[in-house]
Design a protein around this motif. Structure first.
Motif, mmCIF file in Angstrom:
data_model
loop_
_atom_site.group_PDB
_atom_site.id
_atom_site.type_symbol
_atom_site.label_atom_id
_atom_site.label_comp_id
_atom_site.label_asym_id
_atom_site.label_seq_id
_atom_site.Cartn_x
_atom_site.Cartn_y
_atom_site.Cartn_z
ATOM 1 N N PHE A 254 0.831 -1.205 0.000
ATOM 2 C CA PHE A 254 0.000 0.000 0.000
ATOM 3 C C PHE A 254 0.870 1.262 0.000
ATOM 4 O O PHE A 254 0.559 2.243 -0.680
ATOM 5 C CB PHE A 254 -0.935 0.008 1.207
ATOM 6 N N ALA A 255 1.981 1.242 0.746
ATOM 7 C CA ALA A 255 2.889 2.389 0.757
ATOM 8 C C ALA A 255 3.484 2.641 -0.622
ATOM 9 O O ALA A 255 3.764 3.781 -0.999
ATOM 10 C CB ALA A 255 3.997 2.174 1.788
ATOM 11 N N PHE A 256 3.690 1.557 -1.389
ATOM 12 C CA PHE A 256 4.208 1.668 -2.757
ATOM 13 C C PHE A 256 3.135 2.105 -3.749
ATOM 14 O O PHE A 256 3.431 2.342 -4.916
ATOM 15 C CB PHE A 256 4.772 0.325 -3.220
ATOM 16 N N GLY A 257 1.872 2.164 -3.307
ATOM 17 C CA GLY A 257 0.809 2.634 -4.184
ATOM 18 C C GLY A 257 -0.139 1.574 -4.698
ATOM 19 O O GLY A 257 -0.922 1.840 -5.623
ATOM 20 N N ALA A 258 -0.115 0.359 -4.139
ATOM 21 C CA ALA A 258 -1.017 -0.690 -4.599
ATOM 22 C C ALA A 258 -2.467 -0.258 -4.418
ATOM 23 O O ALA A 258 -2.835 0.379 -3.425
ATOM 24 C CB ALA A 258 -0.765 -1.990 -3.842
ATOM 25 N N LEU A 259 -3.302 -0.612 -5.396
ATOM 26 C CA LEU A 259 -4.723 -0.289 -5.322
ATOM 27 C C LEU A 259 -5.453 -1.262 -4.404
ATOM 28 O O LEU A 259 -6.253 -0.859 -3.552
ATOM 29 C CB LEU A 259 -5.332 -0.341 -6.729
ATOM 30 N N ASP A 260 -5.190 -2.555 -4.585
ATOM 31 C CA ASP A 260 -5.785 -3.598 -3.755
ATOM 32 C C ASP A 260 -4.713 -4.619 -3.394
ATOM 33 O O ASP A 260 -3.818 -4.901 -4.195
ATOM 34 C CB ASP A 260 -6.910 -4.337 -4.507
#
Length: 342
Positions: free
Chosen positions: A183-189
């Motif tokens: 999530f910190a890297f930008g994952a959507l789900d």
């Protein structure tokens, strides 16, 4: 000093009284305040990934306080709080000079090929002692040095981009860090795959969609969640032939499966349907890098990566409780992460 040592493979660790390690001019002596118990230690004890020379003190997730320094040490001082990069390397060869010290020809690893942190003290070269901010407890600093760092490196190897979907196979110590870092890297789900309801519940607290593999085929469940598309990145953190195959099968077009788990059976792939036809990739990941640790530590310091619930419990530096934890891990059970506090 007290140290928990592997005397023979497939045998319980034993508590021994051994000398405090001596340090060279470029080394530091660290009083161990926390040492994580990792699933890799199970492999070392079982001989699946042999540790040597025996007897050997296990433990590669280590944090503590600098007790003494060699005369040429300049970056750390007595009293500094530190966590230890577990890869020992020459610092001068091609791989070290390019920041890939895990391939150093003279390299070693604490707790695997040299004495580790299941002890009251450990000596390492100065470069391996990384400053631990006061906001981060020693227990969290210890588990960062393998479970979090390995997940961080695996996600970098996966080339995860913002807006992509991720499946994490294994919601243990590595998995909980992988979920938050994705999530910190930008994952959507992020989809967390496991068979342990308690671990899946914790994964859900970190924002992941839980997928209980006991309830059915996780690949089918992931495809249902993604409208048949599959995921862009799958991390395999367990080390089973079945979960490695599931990680590959969960990929969508141009997906990347990163395998970190150590398995004793080969990965079998339908090369056309699962690899060539989708231009998918299977990527191996090996350890992590010293250069990655400052950012990882800063993410923890800022609360982007929360480890308070990842460290499920602590045990003393005694043979019986530590062997019990290793026994549970050997059966793919146990808490998310257990830490030895000497």
């Amino acid at each position: 000093m007290k140290a928990l040592r592997l005397v023979a493979t497939r045998q319980p660790l034993e508590l021994h009284d051994i000398p405090v390690p001596e340090i060279g001019d470029g080394d530091v002596l660290v009083r161990v305040r926390a040492a994580g118990i990792c699933h890799s230690d199970v492999h070392y004890r079982a001989g699946a990934s042999p540790a040597h020379p025996l007897p050997l003190t296990l433990g590669h997730e280590v944090a503590g306080e600098v007790e003494a320094v060699g005369k040429n040490v300049s970056l750390v001082r007595v009293g500094d709080r530190v966590c230890l990069h577990y890869l020992l390397c020459c610092g001068d060869c091609y791989y070290c000079s390019t920041g890939n010290e895990q391939f150093c020809a003279q390299g070693s690893m604490i707790g695997h090929y040299s004495n580790g942190g299941y002890a009251e003290y450990i000596a390492v070269p100065e470069r391996n002692a990384v400053i631990l901010p006061p906001e981060i407890p020693f227990e969290q600093g210890a588990v960062m040095m393998c479970s979090s760092a390995t997940s961080f490196h695996a996600l970098r190897k996966a080339r995860l981009k913002a807006g992509e979907r991720v499946a994490v196979f294994g919601a243990g110590g590595l998995g909980m860090s992988a979920i938050q870092l994705a999530f910190a890297f930008g994952a959507l789900d992020v989809y967390a795959v496991d068979i342990n309801p308690a671990k899946l519940a914790l994964a859900a607290q970190y924002g992941a969609t839980p997928v209980n593999a006991r309830d059915g085929d996780p690949v089918t469940a992931i495809r249902q969640h993604t409208n048949g598309r599959g995921v862009d990145v799958a991390l395999e953190l367990i080390g089973l032939q079945q979960t490695m195959q599931q990680a590959v099968q969960s990929l969508g077009i141009m997906g990347r499966a990163v395998v970190a788990g150590i398995a004793d059976k080969p990965l079998v792939i339908d090369t056309y349907r699962e690899l060539l036809g989708k231009e998918a990739e299977v990527i191996g990941t090996n350890d992590h890098l010293l250069q990655e640790l400052p950012l990882l530590i800063e993410l923890v310091r800022r609360g982007k990566l929360k480890l308070s619930q990842v460290v499920a419990r602590t045990v003393p530096l005694e043979a019986s409780p530590v062997n019990a934890v290793l026994d549970a891990l050997e059966q793919f059970g146990g808490d998310v992460r257990t830490v030895i506090v000497p």
